[in-house]
Design an enzyme around this catalytic site. Structure first.
Site, short mmCIF file in Angstrom:
data_model
loop_
_atom_site.label_atom_id
_atom_site.label_comp_id
_atom_site.label_asym_id
_atom_site.label_seq_id
_atom_site.Cartn_x
_atom_site.Cartn_y
_atom_site.Cartn_z
CB SER A 112 2.57 -4.22 3.62
OG SER A 112 3.56 -5.05 2.54
CG PHE A 288 20.60 -10.12 11.52
CD1 PHE A 288 21.72 -10.94 12.73
CD2 PHE A 288 19.23 -11.49 11.61
CE1 PHE A 288 21.48 -11.66 13.43
CE2 PHE A 288 19.51 -12.08 12.74
CZ PHE A 288 20.02 -12.07 13.48
CD GLU A 289 22.39 -4.57 7.18
OE1 GLU A 289 22.22 -2.96 6.93
OE2 GLU A 289 23.14 -5.10 6.60
CD GLU A 332 7.48 -9.24 5.23
OE1 GLU A 332 6.78 -8.32 4.75
OE2 GLU A 332 7.99 -8.74 6.17
CG ASP A 337 6.58 -5.05 -0.80
OD1 ASP A 337 5.40 -4.57 -1.57
OD2 ASP A 337 7.33 -3.35 -0.62
CG HIS A 341 7.14 -1.19 -3.79
ND1 HIS A 341 6.35 -0.48 -4.64
CD2 HIS A 341 7.22 -1.29 -2.97
CE1 HIS A 341 5.51 -0.25 -3.67
NE2 HIS A 341 6.09 -1.37 -2.38
CG ASP A 378 1.75 -8.72 1.32
OD1 ASP A 378 2.16 -9.58 0.08
OD2 ASP A 378 2.59 -7.89 2.35
CG HIS A 379 0.47 -6.26 -1.36
ND1 HIS A 379 1.41 -6.36 -2.47
CD2 HIS A 379 0.99 -5.85 -0.86
CE1 HIS A 379 2.41 -5.69 -2.06
NE2 HIS A 379 2.63 -5.14 -1.06
CG HIS A 458 1.31 -2.64 -3.34
ND1 HIS A 458 1.26 -2.71 -1.71
CD2 HIS A 458 2.73 -2.33 -2.81
CE1 HIS A 458 1.95 -2.55 -1.06
NE2 HIS A 458 3.12 -2.35 -1.86
#
Length: 499
Positions: A112, A288-289, A332, A337, A341, A378-379, A458
């Site tokens: 990315s 927020f995290e 985003e 993603d 994974h 992005d991929h 990816h």
């Protein structure tokens, strides 16, 4: 041409294992710029009416390949009790589309950092590198000096436009960082992530670049996760007392941001986020995290929870719309993603649907006569969809040719419509578990994978860009990923002949 020729020779030396044909292959930032502008001029030669875009909103579904788009469309329709196969998402309704090549300078299958740099700066670079040209080496601080790239956000700020980033990852993660950051190693999100040599040589972590960098400090909206990278070691997290900041330099970057922006508004939960008043607050900073935001399936709403991606987009547009000059906004869906994974299709599809909801929110709030809205990835990822399954079968279910009985593979066991080429769902040894015996619709179910890896990878096939608004007609055919930048730049910033 001398610069290009020298760069080509360097490319042939640097890219190990690659056999490059006798053609002009860009190997330097200027060569990529030359190629991008030439491609843009070819597109502009078409006799189509154009108007300037006052605003640009770019949605990036991290890892949202074509298989993910298709499966998420079906998933969305089935969740609504409709025919998933014929369901149409908001993204499906955008006017123009193109296929996008996603390779990086040094990899057939990119990460990315390099792909986001291509989109935000118009230059292909090495995997793992953000905002710096291909001359730099991954992780070598000194090698990046002199090769820093301007981003669309920096150029927009120079023209007086407002800018903002919204993400479900940390705000210092690869994709959002490409709007404001320049680093030879994407993982340098805080100083604690950096080796001593890089610190000695003066490289700056991405959290510091966001708060004090020339582009980062001018951002009007910053929404996402990543509190730990902004807080000093030992400082307890406000939400999780057992977690703490990670900065080793002792700096409290949130406090520094607040001191530099006395009329700004900082929030770390939904209640504080809802208190933002665009008529009273000049800027908005939300973390927020401590790390990434929760997956949409796991997100807790309400005052103590996290706002949804759509809610963050609505607030960001309200804040940025105050600008008389217009704005640029990156959104985003980053955890698509992460779910892939982990070999977990359900979370990936639900986060894709959440991004589509955010696109729908944006389209309700903007005027497409003056706003270019585009969605892309992005991929891709290695998820596939197949098996001749009957229409109407749950997209997360097992393959059934007749809609009733699972179809059996040669080993006498069922298999799911969605399967990964590699990842943690691969069977141990040679004995494959029968998914017909499992609840494949369960939240934590991992689809089977062919190659056993601790994390799924990816994929390298083309992704899709779709767009509506000024300049959207330039997205057509199959394009190189950096061209997305040049189309956005032209729609937003390029002078017109009558000006």
């Amino acid at each position: 041409m001398k610069y290009l020729a020298c760069g080509l020779a360097a490319t042939m030396t640097a890219v190990s294992g690659a056999s490059l044909a006798a053609q002009d292959v860009p190997a330097t930032a200027p060569a990529f710029v030359e190629q991008g502008r030439a491609a843009l001029e070819r597109l502009k030669a078409a006799p189509e009416p154009r108007t300037r875009a006052r605003n640009v909103i770019i949605f990036i579904g991290d890892g949202m390949g074509v298989s993910t788009i298709t499966a998420a469309r079906i998933h969305a329709g089935q969740r609504l009790g409709r025919d998933g196969e014929s369901h149409e998402t908001t993204m499906d309704g955008l006017d123009h589309a193109a296929l996008v090549k996603t390779y990086s300078f040094d990899a057939q299958v990119s990460d990315s950092a390099a792909t986001a740099t291509a989109i935000m700066s118009g230059v292909r670079t090495r995997s793992g590198v953000i905002g710096i040209g291909p001359e730099a080496q991954n992780g070598d601080c000194a090698s990046g000096r002199g090769y820093e790239l301007p981003s669309l956000f920096g150029l927009a700020q120079q023209r007086g436009l407002a800018t903002g980033i919204v993400t479900t990852t940390t705000v210092t993660h690869a994709t959002p960082a490409a709007t404001f950051g320049q680093t030879v190693q994407r993982n340098w999100e805080s100083d604690a992530d950096m080796p001593p040599l890089a610190l000695e040589q003066g490289c700056i972590d991405l959290a510091r670049q966001l708060v004090e960098g020339p582009v980062g400090r001018q951002l009007d909206v910053i929404l996402g996760g990543g509190r730990a990278a902004f807080a000093p070691e030992g400082q307890a997290d406000p939400e999780y007392p057992d977690k703490a900041g990670k900065r080793r330099d002792g700096r409290d970057l949130v406090a520094e941001w607040r001191a530099a922006n006395p009329d700004g508004h900082y929030a770390w939960n939904s209640g504080q986020f809802a208190a933002f008043d665009p008529a009273r607050h000049t800027k908005l900073f939300g973390l927020f995290e401590p790390s990434h935001l929760q997956f949409e399936e796991d997100r807790t709403a309400g005052e103590g929870g996290e706002p949804s991606l759509a809610e963050m987009v609505a607030t960001a547009i309200a804040a940025l719309s105050r600008s008389d000059q217009g704005y640029v906004l990156l959104v985003e869906g980053g955890r698509i993603d992460h779910a892939h994974h982990g070999g977990n299709a359900r979370r990936a599809l639900t986060d894709t649907v959440a991004m589509d909801d955010a696109v729908a929110t944006a389209l309700r709030l903007v005027d497409l006569d003056e706003t270019l809205v585009l969605t892309t990835a992005d991929h891709s990822h290695t998820i596939t969809m197949g098996g001749y399954t009957a229409r109407g079968t749950p997209i997360l279910g097992v393959v059934s040719h007749d809609g009733e009985q699972p179809h059996k593979a040669r080993d006498g066991k069922a298999y799911t419509t969605l399967i990964y080429a590699n990842g943690p769902g691969a069977p141990e040894g040679h004995d494959r578990h029968d998914p017909a015996e499992d609840d494949t619709l369960a939240l934590n179910y991992r689809q089977h994978a062919a190659v056993p890896l601790s994390t799924e990878t990816h994929a390298g096939e083309d992704v899709v860009v779709r767009a509506s608004g000024p300049g959207a007609h330039l997205f057509r055919g199959t394009i190189d990923q950096p061209l997305i930048y040049y189309i956005m730049e032209d729609a937003l910033l390029a002078p017109r002949p009558d000006e």
